[in-house]
Write a protein that holds these residues in place. Structure first.
Motif, short mmCIF file in Angstrom:
data_model
loop_
_atom_site.label_atom_id
_atom_site.label_comp_id
_atom_site.label_asym_id
_atom_site.label_seq_id
_atom_site.Cartn_x
_atom_site.Cartn_y
_atom_site.Cartn_z
N TYR A 1 7.26 -76.85 -13.04
CA TYR A 1 7.94 -77.97 -12.40
C TYR A 1 7.06 -79.21 -12.42
N PHE A 2 7.70 -80.37 -12.22
CA PHE A 2 6.96 -81.60 -11.95
C PHE A 2 7.78 -82.45 -10.99
N ASP A 3 7.09 -83.30 -10.24
CA ASP A 3 7.72 -84.13 -9.22
C ASP A 3 7.58 -85.61 -9.56
N LEU A 4 8.65 -86.35 -9.36
CA LEU A 4 8.64 -87.81 -9.51
C LEU A 4 9.03 -88.44 -8.19
N LEU A 5 8.29 -89.46 -7.79
CA LEU A 5 8.62 -90.24 -6.61
C LEU A 5 9.07 -91.61 -7.10
N ILE A 6 10.35 -91.94 -6.87
CA ILE A 6 10.95 -93.12 -7.50
C ILE A 6 11.56 -94.02 -6.45
N LYS A 7 11.20 -95.30 -6.54
CA LYS A 7 11.83 -96.29 -5.67
C LYS A 7 13.12 -96.74 -6.33
N VAL A 8 14.22 -96.67 -5.59
CA VAL A 8 15.54 -96.98 -6.14
C VAL A 8 15.88 -98.44 -5.87
N TYR A 9 15.97 -99.21 -6.94
CA TYR A 9 16.28 -100.63 -6.84
C TYR A 9 17.78 -100.87 -7.05
N PRO A 10 18.37 -101.81 -6.33
CA PRO A 10 19.81 -102.08 -6.47
C PRO A 10 20.23 -102.41 -7.89
N GLU A 11 19.36 -103.13 -8.62
CA GLU A 11 19.70 -103.52 -9.98
C GLU A 11 18.91 -102.73 -11.03
N GLY A 12 18.24 -101.68 -10.61
CA GLY A 12 17.43 -100.88 -11.54
C GLY A 12 18.27 -99.85 -12.27
N LYS A 13 18.49 -100.05 -13.56
CA LYS A 13 19.35 -99.13 -14.31
C LYS A 13 18.81 -97.71 -14.29
N MET A 14 17.50 -97.57 -14.49
CA MET A 14 16.94 -96.22 -14.56
C MET A 14 16.86 -95.59 -13.18
N SER A 15 16.42 -96.35 -12.19
CA SER A 15 16.32 -95.77 -10.85
C SER A 15 17.70 -95.45 -10.28
N GLN A 16 18.70 -96.26 -10.60
CA GLN A 16 20.05 -95.95 -10.16
C GLN A 16 20.58 -94.69 -10.85
N HIS A 17 20.17 -94.51 -12.11
CA HIS A 17 20.57 -93.28 -12.81
C HIS A 17 19.96 -92.06 -12.11
N PHE A 18 18.67 -92.15 -11.78
CA PHE A 18 18.04 -91.04 -11.07
C PHE A 18 18.74 -90.76 -9.75
N ALA A 19 19.07 -91.82 -9.03
CA ALA A 19 19.72 -91.66 -7.73
C ALA A 19 21.08 -90.96 -7.86
#
Length: 322
Positions: free
Chosen positions: A140-158
């Protein structure tokens, strides 16, 4: 799994490590089971007493590491939890008993489809992330991601649900850390820029032979934005060679840390002085980078050193920009 991750996120320490502090007291956030297997070779003596080698049986065909720097590989989301008001912790799984293949300090590249171009080919959002799980962890691996309103990648993760997959390539090596490479390492991080710093901090603290002194200046918008604070506080309290100082732009009434942007005074007071045995690491948003050290060059090389670090007498070979 969900209960385990929630407890970690609540403590703002979403990874599992084992080892000892410099003072000798144990640190245990979880346990990793390491299973090793042997390969048995079989031989047969023929009637002429010649030694005939038979094919190795039970040969382990499992890859040595999960990552591939030249190929996009799908990793399945096992679970996710809220780590702060705008950050989430994601755990991705893969083949058990195999390491991810991550060096300290390096990152992975992720991509997600965002539609099609005029030629009908898939378009992708691509973004690097630094895993915060132990590089020695298996499966396994863990990612800690800040979700930005306009962030395409972070919104995808969310938007991901357990069982969904994300495509990953890597690792992408940043700074090749080795034990005791410098006597004193200073770190300046902003927001999620803490993730590569944590890789190095954990590598130092779990190695009893690494005597590196570490000083971290960590800047955020508000106290609620500070990621991994409880983990960092615990590590600094348990290890005398780690010092952590926080500063925030919007402090609360009961805030006891620094206030405002990282200043010359904070650097002078909190970080090692310029010397051949000093290394300053910087990672954060572009505005912070420009203020502290100057950002990387357009080709992603280190670029010219500017900002308050240059004004304080540090040279380019004393500073590394993530």
């Amino acid at each position: 799994m969900a209960v385990f991750l929630k407890r970690l996120a609540k403590a703002a320490a979403p990874i599992a490590f084992g080892g000892q502090t410099k003072s000798g007291s144990p640190i245990r956030f979880g346990a990793l089971a390491a299973i090793s297997g042997g390969i048995t070779s079989y031989y047969l003596f023929s009637s002429s007493h010649d030694l005939v080698y038979l094919d190795q049986l039970n040969e382990d065909t499992t890859p040595k590491v999960a990552l591939n720097p030249d190929k996009w590989i799908e990793f399945k989301l096992q679970d996710k939890v809220q780590a702060s008001h705008n950050s989430q912790l994601f755990r991705f799984g893969y083949v058990p008993n195999v390491k991810l293949g991550l060096d300290v300090a390096s990152c992975i590249i992720t991509r997600a489809p965002t539609g099609q171009n005029a030629e009908g080919k898939t378009k992708y959002a691509i973004r690097p992330y630094t895993p915060i799980s132990d590089p020695d962890a298996k499966g396994y691996f863990d990612l800690l991601i800040k979700v930005y309103p306009e962030g395409k990648m972070s919104q995808h993760f969310a938007s991901l649900k357990p069982g969904d997959v994300v495509e990953v390539k890597g690792p992408i090596e940043k700074l090749r850390y080795s034990a005791n490479m410098k006597k004193h390492i200073g770190m300046i991080a902003g927001g999620t820029g803490i993730t590569p710093m944590l890789q190095i901090i954990d590598s130092i603290l779990k190695n009893p032979d690494d005597n590196t002194q570490v000083s971290l200046l960590y800047a955020n918008v508000s106290p609620d934005d500070i990621l991994l604070k409880k983990k960092l506080d615990m590590l600094s309290a348990s290890n005398p060679n780690l010092k952590v100082f926080y500063t925030v732009d919007n402090p609360t009434k009961d805030w006891l840390g620094g206030r405002g942007f990282i200043s010359k005074q904070m650097v002078v007071k909190g970080l090692p002085v310029p010397s051949d045995d000093t290394l300053i690491l910087v990672c954060g948003p572009p505005g912070m980078m420009n203020h502290i050290s100057g950002d990387k060059a357009k080709d992603r090389s280190q670029g010219e050193l500017t900002g308050i670090l240059k004004e304080l007498g540090y040279t380019e070979d004393m500073v590394y920009k993530f």
